[in-house]
Write a protein that holds these residues in place. Structure first.
Motif, PDB file in Angstrom:
ATOM      1  N   TYR A  43      -5.156 -28.627 -27.073  1.00 18.12           N
ATOM      2  CA  TYR A  43      -4.800 -27.269 -27.822  1.00 18.12           C
ATOM      3  C   TYR A  43      -3.024 -27.542 -27.875  1.00 18.12           C
ATOM      4  O   TYR A  43      -2.513 -26.433 -28.018  1.00 18.12           O
ATOM      5  N   GLN A  44      -2.581 -28.921 -28.124  1.00 21.81           N
ATOM      6  CA  GLN A  44      -0.954 -29.069 -27.587  1.00 21.81           C
ATOM      7  C   GLN A  44      -0.362 -28.250 -29.105  1.00 21.81           C
ATOM      8  O   GLN A  44       0.466 -27.499 -28.811  1.00 21.81           O
ATOM      9  N   LYS A  46      -1.233 -25.896 -31.008  1.00 22.32           N
ATOM     10  CA  LYS A  46      -1.575 -24.301 -31.053  1.00 22.32           C
ATOM     11  C   LYS A  46      -0.430 -23.625 -29.893  1.00 22.32           C
ATOM     12  O   LYS A  46       0.175 -22.667 -30.051  1.00 22.32           O
ATOM     13  N   VAL A  47      -0.471 -24.692 -28.741  1.00 22.48           N
ATOM     14  CA  VAL A  47       0.398 -23.972 -27.636  1.00 22.48           C
ATOM     15  C   VAL A  47       1.838 -24.240 -28.175  1.00 22.48           C
ATOM     16  O   VAL A  47       2.670 -23.472 -27.876  1.00 22.48           O
ATOM     17  N   ALA A  83      -1.655 -28.629 -22.090  1.00 21.19           N
ATOM     18  CA  ALA A  83      -1.872 -27.478 -22.866  1.00 21.19           C
ATOM     19  C   ALA A  83      -3.650 -27.389 -23.134  1.00 21.19           C
ATOM     20  O   ALA A  83      -4.147 -28.105 -23.980  1.00 21.19           O
ATOM     21  N   THR A  87      -5.080 -22.214 -20.435  1.00 19.28           N
ATOM     22  CA  THR A  87      -3.570 -21.902 -21.109  1.00 19.28           C
ATOM     23  C   THR A  87      -4.049 -21.427 -22.589  1.00 19.28           C
ATOM     24  O   THR A  87      -3.041 -20.266 -22.826  1.00 19.28           O
ATOM     25  N   TRP A  88      -4.726 -22.125 -23.317  1.00 21.01           N
ATOM     26  CA  TRP A  88      -4.744 -21.460 -24.661  1.00 21.01           C
ATOM     27  C   TRP A  88      -5.617 -20.502 -24.838  1.00 21.01           C
ATOM     28  O   TRP A  88      -5.351 -19.567 -25.500  1.00 21.01           O
ATOM     29  N   ASP A  92      -4.434 -17.016 -26.612  1.00 12.38           N
ATOM     30  CA  ASP A  92      -5.084 -16.601 -27.836  1.00 12.38           C
ATOM     31  C   ASP A  92      -5.596 -15.202 -27.729  1.00 12.38           C
ATOM     32  O   ASP A  92      -5.382 -14.231 -28.591  1.00 12.38           O
TER      33      ASP A  92
END
Length: 232
Positions: A43-44, A46-47, A83, A87-88, A92
């Motif tokens: 999720y790099q 998005k993070v 990420a 974490t995401w 979210d």
């Protein structure tokens, strides 16, 4: 519980590889010793966007520092700057909570024919107090029951209040407790409201919000809990 374990296994597996991955990617020994991974997570991008970082999908030392700070603030472990899904997932949820704005009962699921009522949306981890259709307070982020200790859904009533309650079961303070279903209550907690995986069934709140709920609710007031907490 299975989902929590799978997520934990993924992150723990990464933690075990932090030093060799960091060194293989050209990180300095100091970076590796600090336990900060140089590996980009699934999720790099998005993070990075959430944190206001350059969105390139590549892990940098600055990215890791920002991710670690977020993880530390909200009790996400291990806080190695990766990420990943946990974490995401927290980020979210924050975005979804923000999108609600000042219209938490837009779906009309919390009863508007009960007068003063405290509503708890487990799916969005939000709570608010309304009087009929009028929003009295909130919405505020809350931390509800984890997998295996879910906050029970349905229409309930505040049946007991104790401003200085202390749990004999878990040996922890529960200030501003307002019990509405067995041992489940609104009360303040000294952790981030986005700290995974959650409570033992109570609806945790910040001290300021729990104190406000204490002033707004009384014995006999209705409480309505609906939805399902993410990850349970």
């Amino acid at each position: 519980m299975g989902e929590t374990r799978r997520r934990g296994a993924v992150v723990l597996g990464i933690a075990a590889l932090v030093a060799p991955l960091a060194l293989a990617a050209g990180a300095t020994p100091a970076q590796a010793a600090a336990g900060c991974t140089t590996t980009a997570g699934p999720y790099q991008k998005k993070v990075e966007k959430f944190l206001g970082r350059p969105v390139d999908g590549k892990q940098s030392a600055a990215d890791c520092k920002a991710i670690r700070a977020f993880q530390t603030q909200h009790g996400i472990t291990p806080n190695i700057g990766y990420a990943g899904p946990v974490t995401w997932g927290v980020m979210d949820l924050m975005l979804k909570q923000k999108a609600v704005g000042k219209n938490p009962n837009k779906d009309g699921k919390c009863p508007v024919n009960k007068g003063r009522i405290a509503c708890v949306n487990l799916t969005l981890q939000l709570s608010w107090v309304q009087d009929g259709k009028k929003l009295v307070y909130g919405p505020v982020p809350v931390r509800t029951g984890r997998n295996g200790h879910e906050t029970r859904t349905g229409l309930k009533k505040v049946y007991w209040r104790n401003i200085d309650h202390h749990s004999t079961l878990y040996d922890v303070p529960m200030p501003y407790s307002q019990f509405f279903d067995g041992g489940q209550a609104f009360h303040s907690a000294g952790v981030s409201m986005w700290n995974p995986p959650g409570s033992h069934g109570c609806v945790n709140m910040t001290k300021a919000d729990a104190k406000k709920y204490w002033s707004l609710l009384k014995k006999g007031d209705d409480v309505y809990v609906y939805g399902r907490k993410p990850g349970t």
